[in-house]
Design a protein around this motif. Structure first.
Motif, mmCIF file in Angstrom:
data_model
loop_
_atom_site.group_PDB
_atom_site.id
_atom_site.type_symbol
_atom_site.label_atom_id
_atom_site.label_comp_id
_atom_site.label_asym_id
_atom_site.label_seq_id
_atom_site.Cartn_x
_atom_site.Cartn_y
_atom_site.Cartn_z
ATOM 1 N N THR A 142 28.324 -45.075 25.712
ATOM 2 C CA THR A 142 28.709 -44.896 24.308
ATOM 3 C C THR A 142 28.446 -46.175 23.533
ATOM 4 O OG1 THR A 142 30.470 -44.311 22.792
ATOM 5 C CG2 THR A 142 31.130 -45.554 24.721
ATOM 6 N N LYS A 143 27.938 -45.995 22.312
ATOM 7 C CA LYS A 143 27.700 -47.182 21.490
ATOM 8 C C LYS A 143 28.736 -47.259 20.371
ATOM 9 C CE LYS A 143 22.878 -47.843 22.555
ATOM 10 N NZ LYS A 143 21.506 -47.938 22.077
ATOM 11 N N ASP A 144 29.614 -46.261 20.399
ATOM 12 C CA ASP A 144 30.565 -46.128 19.310
ATOM 13 C C ASP A 144 31.953 -45.837 19.855
ATOM 14 O OD1 ASP A 144 30.136 -44.381 16.114
ATOM 15 O OD2 ASP A 144 31.097 -46.300 16.686
ATOM 16 N N GLY A 145 32.996 -46.301 19.180
ATOM 17 C CA GLY A 145 34.349 -45.962 19.600
ATOM 18 C C GLY A 145 35.345 -47.026 19.203
ATOM 19 N N ASP A 146 36.670 -46.677 19.250
ATOM 20 C CA ASP A 146 37.693 -47.672 18.961
ATOM 21 C C ASP A 146 38.759 -47.758 20.047
ATOM 22 O OD1 ASP A 146 38.538 -45.394 16.369
ATOM 23 O OD2 ASP A 146 39.417 -45.451 18.372
ATOM 24 N N THR A 147 38.793 -46.749 20.940
ATOM 25 C CA THR A 147 39.801 -46.745 22.004
ATOM 26 C C THR A 147 39.219 -46.130 23.275
ATOM 27 O OG1 THR A 147 41.539 -46.411 20.342
ATOM 28 C CG2 THR A 147 42.134 -45.945 22.634
ATOM 29 N N PHE A 148 39.583 -46.718 24.441
ATOM 30 C CA PHE A 148 39.249 -46.087 25.726
ATOM 31 C C PHE A 148 40.524 -45.542 26.346
ATOM 32 C CE2 PHE A 148 34.825 -46.710 26.359
ATOM 33 C CZ PHE A 148 34.468 -47.906 25.719
ATOM 34 N N ALA A 149 40.411 -44.403 27.048
ATOM 35 C CA ALA A 149 41.587 -43.831 27.702
ATOM 36 C C ALA A 149 41.188 -43.167 29.013
ATOM 37 C CB ALA A 149 42.234 -42.809 26.781
ATOM 38 N N ILE A 150 42.162 -43.116 29.944
ATOM 39 C CA ILE A 150 41.918 -42.438 31.227
ATOM 40 C C ILE A 150 43.007 -41.398 31.428
ATOM 41 C CG2 ILE A 150 41.858 -42.728 33.742
ATOM 42 C CD1 ILE A 150 40.653 -45.501 33.279
ATOM 43 N N THR A 151 42.582 -40.192 31.791
ATOM 44 C CA THR A 151 43.553 -39.125 32.068
ATOM 45 C C THR A 151 43.353 -38.616 33.499
ATOM 46 O OG1 THR A 151 41.991 -37.478 31.259
ATOM 47 C CG2 THR A 151 43.605 -38.303 29.668
ATOM 48 N N ILE A 152 44.363 -37.897 33.987
ATOM 49 C CA ILE A 152 44.210 -37.238 35.289
ATOM 50 C C ILE A 152 43.822 -35.792 35.017
ATOM 51 C CG2 ILE A 152 45.383 -36.485 37.412
ATOM 52 C CD1 ILE A 152 47.271 -38.883 37.040
ATOM 53 N N GLU A 153 42.700 -35.350 35.629
ATOM 54 C CA GLU A 153 42.189 -34.005 35.386
ATOM 55 C C GLU A 153 41.879 -33.318 36.713
ATOM 56 O OE1 GLU A 153 42.176 -34.773 31.181
ATOM 57 O OE2 GLU A 153 42.370 -32.991 32.450
ATOM 58 N N PRO A 154 41.725 -31.982 36.658
ATOM 59 C CA PRO A 154 41.307 -31.300 37.891
ATOM 60 C C PRO A 154 39.920 -31.809 38.333
ATOM 61 C CG PRO A 154 41.959 -29.736 36.191
ATOM 62 C CD PRO A 154 41.908 -31.056 35.541
ATOM 63 N N LEU A 155 39.634 -31.669 39.636
ATOM 64 C CA LEU A 155 38.379 -32.134 40.221
ATOM 65 C C LEU A 155 37.188 -31.704 39.364
ATOM 66 C CD1 LEU A 155 38.179 -33.720 42.856
ATOM 67 C CD2 LEU A 155 37.375 -31.631 43.964
ATOM 68 N N GLY A 156 36.308 -32.672 39.008
ATOM 69 C CA GLY A 156 35.146 -32.341 38.195
ATOM 70 C C GLY A 156 35.343 -32.630 36.713
ATOM 71 N N GLY A 157 36.622 -32.775 36.304
ATOM 72 C CA GLY A 157 36.904 -33.143 34.928
ATOM 73 C C GLY A 157 36.916 -31.969 33.975
ATOM 74 N N LYS A 158 37.268 -32.286 32.721
ATOM 75 C CA LYS A 158 37.367 -31.241 31.697
ATOM 76 C C LYS A 158 36.581 -31.658 30.455
ATOM 77 C CE LYS A 158 41.418 -29.512 30.708
ATOM 78 N NZ LYS A 158 42.903 -29.420 30.563
ATOM 79 N N ALA A 159 36.357 -30.711 29.582
ATOM 80 C CA ALA A 159 35.598 -31.003 28.363
ATOM 81 C C ALA A 159 36.442 -31.785 27.354
ATOM 82 C CB ALA A 159 35.100 -29.708 27.726
ATOM 83 N N SER A 160 37.742 -31.501 27.343
ATOM 84 C CA SER A 160 38.628 -32.267 26.455
ATOM 85 C C SER A 160 39.838 -32.750 27.259
ATOM 86 C CB SER A 160 39.067 -31.402 25.271
ATOM 87 O OG SER A 160 39.669 -30.231 25.778
ATOM 88 N N PRO A 161 40.391 -33.893 26.888
ATOM 89 C CA PRO A 161 41.439 -34.493 27.715
ATOM 90 C C PRO A 161 42.774 -33.758 27.657
ATOM 91 C CG PRO A 161 41.093 -35.749 25.702
ATOM 92 C CD PRO A 161 40.055 -34.684 25.708
ATOM 93 N N SER A 162 43.495 -33.741 28.808
ATOM 94 C CA SER A 162 44.862 -33.233 28.829
ATOM 95 C C SER A 162 45.744 -34.408 28.421
ATOM 96 C CB SER A 162 45.255 -32.764 30.232
ATOM 97 O OG SER A 162 44.188 -32.046 30.821
#
Lengths: 168, 286
Positions: free
Chosen positions: B255-275
């Motif tokens: 990413t070349k753009d953004g103001d915040t980074f975040a990490i969430t716990i998701e089901p294996l493989g990840g999701k399209a939008s964060p829980s």
């Protein structure tokens, strides 16, 4: 047929070890004529027992040395005809004194290194290795407890190691 | 002697006990002798220590060498030759009668005259075998030593390669830290009393994100961490994260753009939008 390689092999054994072994014998028996005989007997024995030498158990010289030492001690036992029970320590001590007059002057380089060795240590290795004294015999001759003899011999060997390692 | 009983011995204690020196000196009981021979067969270190003592004593003895009498060599060869013949005659006559012995002795003398070399040739041959065995052992020892050195060299080469890679990685890492286009963002837990935090390096020129995941708690096997970048509250998937041994990994998306980074716990493989209820850490880009 007699192969040339056999002559070389015999020469090799003699050339490599005869002088060192003769030095040992001379120090134990103290008489040149007797030493000559012992050297001959020892080499015959080496030949007879050559099949019993097992290289996996140690170096060739260690094996030769034990044959030569035993042969020399047996020889002075035989010449002691007084009938008394043979006492290795005293007999060897006398024999050794007379050997001191003979020119033991080969190997100046190693001797120079050995000059660094503590005199008592050298004496201990001389008695236990070259002259074949047992611990009780050394204990009696040098008037020290057997435990001390063992510890001192060990220190002597450690010092010997260090002068060969650092001195060469 | 069965040497198995000497497996698992404390070899350093054994070497420093002084028994090897006693062996080399020749003052040792038969039982101790067998013990030393077993030990030196099992442990190369013991064999080496023993050989060292033997060589030291050989040198000691050599210092006191005396030139052997010039006739000795010849006399010894003659004596060995005689010995060889005696033993031949002895073995031949064992089962024969006395008159035959005499005949053999005469024959033996004739043979001796015919071939002066023949007798001690046999003797020399036996000694030749002894020497050959000795040379073979020395040769074998050299081969073993060479083999050990090769293995050691290999190990060292591998180690060097490994270190070179590591140095290259570290040097890259340092360059990144000092680069003006790389930003360091610290991500902290959003929950009170939770000290979990980690740092990521964001290259604003390439968009690459590197982070150290070693501080993150281990997850059950059906869950995975996922990295997000937010711009004005809108999340963008940066990819799922696997916890690695070294901890450092590169996010699969850039990413070349953004103001915040975040990490969430998701089901294996990840999701399209964060829980959002599964938010673990987050940090604003300064």
């Amino acid at each position: 047929m007699f192969a040339a390689g056999d002559v070389r092999a015999m020469d090799l054994l003699y050339d490599n070890y005869a002088d060192t072994l003769y030095g040992v014998i001379l120090r134990i028996v103290g008489d040149e004529d007797q030493a000559k005989d012992v050297l001959q007997d020892a080499f015959v024995k080496v030949w007879k027992r050559s099949k019993s030498y097992d290289p996996s158990k140690g170096r060739l010289f260690t094996w030769l040395m034990s044959i030569v030492r035993n042969q020399s001690i047996d020889a002075i036992r035989k010449t002691n005809r007084s009938g008394k029970i043979y006492g290795t320590a005293n007999d060897v001590a006398i024999a050794n004194t007379s050997a001191d007059n003979i020119d033991l002057s080969l190997n100046h380089d190693i001797k120079k290194v050995l000059d660094q060795l503590d005199e008592h240590h050298r004496d201990l290795i001389m008695h236990s290795y070259i002259l074949g004294y047992t611990h009780p015999e050394i204990s009696e001759k040098m008037e020290m407890p057997i435990g001390t003899v063992k510890t001192r011999i060990r220190s002597a060997m450690i010092e010997l190691r260090s002068i060969f390692r650092d001195g060469h | 002697m069965n040497c198995d009983q000497f497996l698992e011995m404390d070899i350093n204690a054994y070497i420093s006990s002084g028994i090897l020196q006693e062996y080399a000196l020749g003052h040792i009981s038969d039982q101790e002798r067998s013990e030393v021979e077993c030990m030196s067969k099992i442990y190369p270190e013991i064999r080496e220590a023993l050989t060292t003592s033997e060589i030291d004593l050989e040198s000691f003895a050599a210092a006191y060498a005396v030139k052997s009498p010039s006739k000795s060599r010849e006399n010894i060869l003659v004596a060995v030759k005689r010995q060889a013949q005696d033993s031949t005659i002895h073995s031949v006559t064992k089962d024969d009668n006395a008159s035959e012995t005499k005949e053999i002795l005469i024959q033996s003398e004739v043979t001796e005259r015919k071939s002066a070399w023949g007798g001690w040739a046999a003797a020399a041959a036996v000694i030749a075998i002894a020497i050959a065995v000795w040379q073979y052992t020395d040769n074998q020892a050299s081969k073993d030593e060479l083999q050990a050195l090769k293995v050691e060299q290999n190990t060292l080469e591998n180690k060097t390669a490994e270190l070179e890679t590591r140095v290259a990685q570290l040097s890259d890492g340092l360059n990144e830290v000092y680069s003006s286009s790389v930003k360091k963002v610290t991500l902290k837990s959003v929950k009170e009393n939770n000290t979990t935090q980690l740092a990521l390096l964001w290259n604003t020129e390439t968009g690459e994100v590197k982070l150290n995941t070693s501080a993150l708690p281990k997850l059950p096997s059906d869950k995975q961490y996922q990295l997000w970048v937010l711009k004005d509250g809108k999340p963008k998937d940066m990819g799922v994260l696997s916890k690695t041994e070294e901890g450092i990994l590169i996010a699969s998306n850039a990413t070349k753009d953004g103001d915040t980074f975040a990490i969430t716990i998701e089901p294996l493989g990840g999701k399209a939008s964060p829980s959002l209820d599964q938010l673990v850490v987050m940090g604003a880009i300064s």
